[in-house]
Design an enzyme around this catalytic site. Structure first.
Site, mmCIF file in Angstrom:
data_model
loop_
_atom_site.group_PDB
_atom_site.id
_atom_site.type_symbol
_atom_site.label_atom_id
_atom_site.label_comp_id
_atom_site.label_asym_id
_atom_site.label_seq_id
_atom_site.Cartn_x
_atom_site.Cartn_y
_atom_site.Cartn_z
ATOM 1 N N SER A 1 0.808 -1.222 0.000
ATOM 2 C CA SER A 1 0.000 0.000 0.000
ATOM 3 C C SER A 1 0.836 1.266 0.000
ATOM 4 O O SER A 1 0.286 2.363 0.007
ATOM 5 C CB SER A 1 -0.899 0.007 1.230
ATOM 6 O OG SER A 1 -0.141 0.231 2.394
ATOM 7 N N THR B 1 -2.155 2.848 3.809
ATOM 8 C CA THR B 1 -1.327 4.057 3.796
ATOM 9 C C THR B 1 -0.647 4.195 5.149
ATOM 10 O O THR B 1 -1.223 3.814 6.161
ATOM 11 C CB THR B 1 -2.284 5.253 3.622
ATOM 12 O OG1 THR B 1 -2.984 5.080 2.416
ATOM 13 C CG2 THR B 1 -1.580 6.579 3.673
ATOM 14 N N THR C 1 1.595 6.939 0.543
ATOM 15 C CA THR C 1 0.731 5.848 0.072
ATOM 16 C C THR C 1 0.922 5.558 -1.405
ATOM 17 O O THR C 1 1.420 6.415 -2.155
ATOM 18 C CB THR C 1 -0.755 6.240 0.281
ATOM 19 O OG1 THR C 1 -1.596 5.112 0.040
ATOM 20 C CG2 THR C 1 -1.187 7.363 -0.653
ATOM 21 N N ARG D 1 -5.542 9.531 -10.544
ATOM 22 C CA ARG D 1 -6.343 9.776 -9.326
ATOM 23 C C ARG D 1 -5.413 10.162 -8.173
ATOM 24 O O ARG D 1 -4.409 9.519 -7.920
ATOM 25 C CB ARG D 1 -7.129 8.517 -8.961
ATOM 26 C CG ARG D 1 -7.964 8.623 -7.675
ATOM 27 C CD ARG D 1 -7.245 8.025 -6.483
ATOM 28 N NE ARG D 1 -8.101 8.001 -5.285
ATOM 29 C CZ ARG D 1 -7.681 7.662 -4.076
ATOM 30 N NH1 ARG D 1 -6.429 7.310 -3.882
ATOM 31 N NH2 ARG D 1 -8.490 7.681 -3.039
ATOM 32 N N THR E 1 -5.845 7.686 7.208
ATOM 33 C CA THR E 1 -5.786 6.609 6.224
ATOM 34 C C THR E 1 -7.217 6.156 5.954
ATOM 35 O O THR E 1 -8.106 6.392 6.769
ATOM 36 C CB THR E 1 -4.953 5.401 6.722
ATOM 37 O OG1 THR E 1 -5.587 4.867 7.891
ATOM 38 C CG2 THR E 1 -3.525 5.780 7.069
ATOM 39 N N GLY E 2 -7.407 5.492 4.828
ATOM 40 C CA GLY E 2 -8.752 5.034 4.498
ATOM 41 C C GLY E 2 -9.274 5.745 3.264
ATOM 42 O O GLY E 2 -8.489 6.259 2.458
ATOM 43 N N GLY F 1 -9.945 8.072 0.805
ATOM 44 C CA GLY F 1 -9.436 9.427 0.633
ATOM 45 C C GLY F 1 -10.470 10.422 0.147
ATOM 46 O O GLY F 1 -10.456 11.595 0.545
HETATM 47 N N1 ASP Z 1 -6.095 7.225 1.921
HETATM 48 C C1 ASP Z 1 -5.563 6.506 0.815
HETATM 49 C C2 ASP Z 1 -6.081 7.101 -0.469
HETATM 50 O O1 ASP Z 1 -7.243 7.453 -0.537
HETATM 51 C C3 ASP Z 1 -5.880 5.043 0.802
HETATM 52 C C4 ASP Z 1 -5.797 4.283 2.102
HETATM 53 O O2 ASP Z 1 -5.383 4.800 3.111
HETATM 54 O O3 ASP Z 1 -6.163 3.090 2.146
HETATM 55 O O4 ASP Z 1 -5.328 7.145 -1.405
#
Ligand code: ASP
Length: 356
Positions: free
Chosen positions: A86, A203, A221, A231, A254-255, A257
């Site tokens: 990731s 991330t 990330t 993107r 994280t998560g 985005g």
């Molecule tokens: N936050 C990251 C993104 O949207 C992805 C992730 O943290 O899983 O690129």
């Protein structure tokens, strides 16, 4: 649903939640973790995949490194690790099979920041982000421009797509649709395979405060697997994936985005701390607002009106108090409090019945 599911196609998440009104599973337990005065309040916190980063960053802080150098060196371990799919080298690619990296840094004492997005072929985007901050009058460089900038500073161009990441990408591509010339992948447990690679990682965000009370942070990330080329996620967006205000505190994320960008999440966490809320409570209040806004887009919510995605915030205030919260239960985060380096459970808004 787990923290680690943050990068899964959120529409495919099959979670069995109990009945109840919106926010019925919400945990608004205030508090977080108080500064116990260890090591003059030096603290390092990081996302769930950051336990090696917090260890390294604390070692460097103890040796007198500035907090930004400490957190960047910490996340470099994960950027360089081909097993973490990731971040950095070995990150999962976009739909064309190209690894595109995003990263940002922010330094409290100067209230300055730098970021790169959609950067190809450079292993450590966090280091390039730092140079954007220190060697330019800009805050964000993207794509080819970011690559040229990195090369000008002596970074090596490398192939970031490991064989393992390529195989995961190829399987995904082969099973996308029956209406093309690609035969389906040989293995029929593709979803499980992809999940097993993706779910234990995410991330990486890492935040630090040194003994003087100076704060710094970094988020890095490879973004969503199979994203549309170009993107850009929240990680390189100051105020979304990262925000630091030396007078108040630092936050990172994280998560999903997109949900974070649209709500300026890390900025919001810091602003809640400015209002006097503890780090954990500030994260929860931000998540609650994001969950409420998500209800305006039906595709983002389940039948109970709960957000269908994972999002995590991590926060550290000027006193060295720290906390983290996630949209869904089951997430955790890494903390080095100057004495012990260990994982802590994140607070959460919604209880996932599949986690403890
Ligand atoms: N936050 C990251 C993104 O949207 C992805 C992730 O943290 O899983 O690129």
């Amino acid at each position: 649903m787990k923290n680690s599911y943050s990068r899964r196609d959120f529409f495919k998440m099959g979670v069995g939640f109990g009945a109840g009104a919106l926010f019925s599973g919400m945990s608004l337990k205030a508090g977080g973790h108080k500064n116990d005065g260890f090591e003059n309040g030096m603290r390092i916190i990081a996302s769930g995949n950051g336990i090696r980063a917090t260890e390294k960053a604390m070692d460097l802080l103890r040796d007198g490194a500035d907090p930004l150098e400490a957190v960047i060196s910490g996340v470099n371990i994960v950027e360089n690790d081909p097993q973490d799919h990731s971040v950095g080298f070995g990150g999962l690619p976009n739909e064309l099979g190209v690894v595109e990296l995003d990263a940002s840094v922010m330094y409290g004492p100067t209230h300055n920041g730098g970021a790169v997005a959609s950067l190809q072929n450079i292993k450590n985007p966090s280091r390039v982000a730092r140079l954007v901050m220190e060697r330019t009058d800009h805050a964000l460089l993207v794509g080819e421009g970011a690559l040229q900038f990195a090369l000008a500073h002596g970074f090596k161009k490398e192939n970031l797509l490991t064989d393992e990441a390529r195989k995961i990408w190829l399987k995904k591509k082969e099973q996308l649709t029956d209406d093309d010339f690609w035969f389906p992948p040989k293995s029929d447990n593709l979803e499980d395979e992809i999940r097993s690679f993706v779910e234990t990682h995410g991330t990486i965000n890492c935040l630090a405060i040194n003994e003087k009370g100076d704060l710094a942070g970094v988020t890095t990330t490879s973004g969503f697997f199979f994203k549309i080329p170009g993107r850009v996620g929240d990680s390189p967006i100051i105020g979304a994936g990262l925000y630091v205000d030396n007078e108040v505190g630092a936050a990172g994320s994280t998560g999903r985005g997109e949900a974070n960008i649209l709500n300026c999440g890390s900025y919001s966490v810091v602003e809640f701390m400015r209002q006097g809320f503890g780090p954990e409570e500030a994260c929860l209040r931000t998540l609650k607002r994001i969950a409420e806004k998500s209800r305006l887009q039906p595709r983002l919510i389940d039948e109970e009106g709960k957000a269908r995605f994972q999002l995590n915030f991590y926060a550290l205030n000027r006193k060295g108090e720290f906390g983290a919260a996630a949209m869904w239960s089951g997430a955790n985060f890494a903390v080095h409090d100057g004495k012990v380096n260990k994982m802590h459970p994140s607070a959460y808004l919604f209880k996932d019945n599949n986690t403890k």
